[in-house]
Design a protein around this motif. Sequence first.
Motif, PDB file in Angstrom:
ATOM      1  N   ALA A  27       0.832  -1.198   0.000  1.00 46.96           N
ATOM      2  CA  ALA A  27       0.000   0.000   0.000  1.00 46.96           C
ATOM      3  C   ALA A  27       0.869   1.252   0.000  1.00 46.96           C
ATOM      4  N   ALA A  28       1.945   1.214   0.793  1.00 48.37           N
ATOM      5  CA  ALA A  28       2.847   2.359   0.822  1.00 48.37           C
ATOM      6  C   ALA A  28       3.539   2.529  -0.518  1.00 48.37           C
ATOM      7  N   ALA A  29       3.840   1.413  -1.189  1.00 47.38           N
ATOM      8  CA  ALA A  29       4.465   1.486  -2.504  1.00 47.38           C
ATOM      9  C   ALA A  29       3.541   2.162  -3.501  1.00 47.38           C
ATOM     10  N   ASP A  30       2.242   1.848  -3.428  1.00 45.60           N
ATOM     11  CA  ASP A  30       1.277   2.496  -4.303  1.00 45.60           C
ATOM     12  C   ASP A  30       1.259   3.993  -4.060  1.00 45.60           C
ATOM     13  N   ALA A  31       1.306   4.382  -2.781  1.00 43.38           N
ATOM     14  CA  ALA A  31       1.305   5.801  -2.437  1.00 43.38           C
ATOM     15  C   ALA A  31       2.572   6.477  -2.941  1.00 43.38           C
ATOM     16  N   ALA A  32       3.703   5.796  -2.781  1.00 42.82           N
ATOM     17  CA  ALA A  32       4.973   6.366  -3.217  1.00 42.82           C
ATOM     18  C   ALA A  32       5.018   6.522  -4.721  1.00 42.82           C
ATOM     19  N   SER A  33       4.380   5.589  -5.445  1.00 40.79           N
ATOM     20  CA  SER A  33       4.442   5.639  -6.898  1.00 40.79           C
ATOM     21  C   SER A  33       3.719   6.864  -7.448  1.00 40.79           C
ATOM     22  N   ASN A  34       2.821   7.442  -6.667  1.00 37.78           N
ATOM     23  CA  ASN A  34       2.127   8.652  -7.094  1.00 37.78           C
ATOM     24  C   ASN A  34       3.012   9.882  -6.988  1.00 37.78           C
ATOM     25  N   ASP A  35       4.104   9.772  -6.289  1.00 40.30           N
ATOM     26  CA  ASP A  35       5.055  10.862  -6.120  1.00 40.30           C
ATOM     27  C   ASP A  35       6.413  10.366  -6.599  1.00 40.30           C
ATOM     28  N   PRO A  36       6.880  10.832  -7.756  1.00 45.41           N
ATOM     29  CA  PRO A  36       8.139  10.299  -8.293  1.00 45.41           C
ATOM     30  C   PRO A  36       9.349  10.606  -7.432  1.00 45.41           C
ATOM     31  N   GLU A  37       9.251  11.638  -6.587  1.00 40.36           N
ATOM     32  CA  GLU A  37      10.375  11.992  -5.718  1.00 40.36           C
ATOM     33  C   GLU A  37       9.874  12.363  -4.326  1.00 40.36           C
ATOM     34  N   PRO A  38       9.383  11.382  -3.563  1.00 38.72           N
ATOM     35  CA  PRO A  38       8.931  11.699  -2.197  1.00 38.72           C
ATOM     36  C   PRO A  38      10.100  12.194  -1.356  1.00 38.72           C
ATOM     37  N   LYS A  39       9.788  13.112  -0.445  1.00 36.98           N
ATOM     38  CA  LYS A  39      10.827  13.696   0.408  1.00 36.98           C
ATOM     39  C   LYS A  39      10.431  13.560   1.870  1.00 36.98           C
ATOM     40  N   VAL A  40      11.438  13.390   2.714  1.00 40.58           N
ATOM     41  CA  VAL A  40      11.233  13.213   4.150  1.00 40.58           C
ATOM     42  C   VAL A  40      12.195  14.126   4.897  1.00 40.58           C
ATOM     43  N   ARG A  41      11.695  14.720   5.969  1.00 38.87           N
ATOM     44  CA  ARG A  41      12.545  15.517   6.855  1.00 38.87           C
ATOM     45  C   ARG A  41      12.795  14.770   8.150  1.00 38.87           C
ATOM     46  N   LEU A  42      14.058  14.624   8.514  1.00 38.02           N
ATOM     47  CA  LEU A  42      14.441  14.104   9.814  1.00 38.02           C
ATOM     48  C   LEU A  42      14.782  15.305  10.693  1.00 38.02           C
ATOM     49  N   ASN A  43      13.874  15.615  11.596  1.00 37.20           N
ATOM     50  CA  ASN A  43      14.106  16.724  12.526  1.00 37.20           C
ATOM     51  C   ASN A  43      14.893  16.169  13.693  1.00 37.20           C
TER      52      ASN A  43
END
Length: 204
Positions: A27-43
């Motif tokens: 399911a997460a892979a499907d979500a990621a595929s909608n965004d070609p470059e997902p970004k994450v912030r490590l605070n």
Amino acid sequence: MRRFLLTALLLGLSGAAGAAAGAAAGAAADAASNDPEPKVRLNTSLGNIDVVLFPDRAPLSVANFLRLVEEGFYDGLIFHRVIANFMIQAGGFDAEMNYREAPGTVANESANGLTNRKYRLAMARTNDPDSAGAQFFINARTNPHLDATSRQPGYSVFGEVIDGQDVVKQIELVDTANFTMADGSRMAAVPETPVVIIEATRLP
């Protein structure tokens, strides 16, 4: 059960669990595929590290990482293994060195053409190539010996730091020491002052 990584350079600990992430990772892979470059912030307690992920090259690793971010798995964990001029590793222990086990594992994706160059993220694992769970590391230098070859699998690269390289450098240079675990085993290169991931969030 805790299993120490068996890399030649004792990369650290992998929080591999026995079962694969399965449908949740899908399911997460499907979500990621909608965004070609997902970004994450490590605070972190030393500042923000922003990373871009590569779902086209490492779909399983990216899906697993995003799912853990969205579930708050990394919040409160620390960079528990820091080796200057090598890498900084996180995703398995809190500031009191309590172990947080990953909910599942993902298959090795090290043959995806992405190398362990400086500031790239890769999944930590045991000697079992498919044992990566939640722990990851950021390369503090280019580490070709961690790449896949025709003779052996490497470590799955799935992202890269795009902002906060100075924070990575600060973490790389913190003072470290050996730490005695509750079971009497010793872990090397643990920061003397915990570097905490206060929160990991997906960026818009």
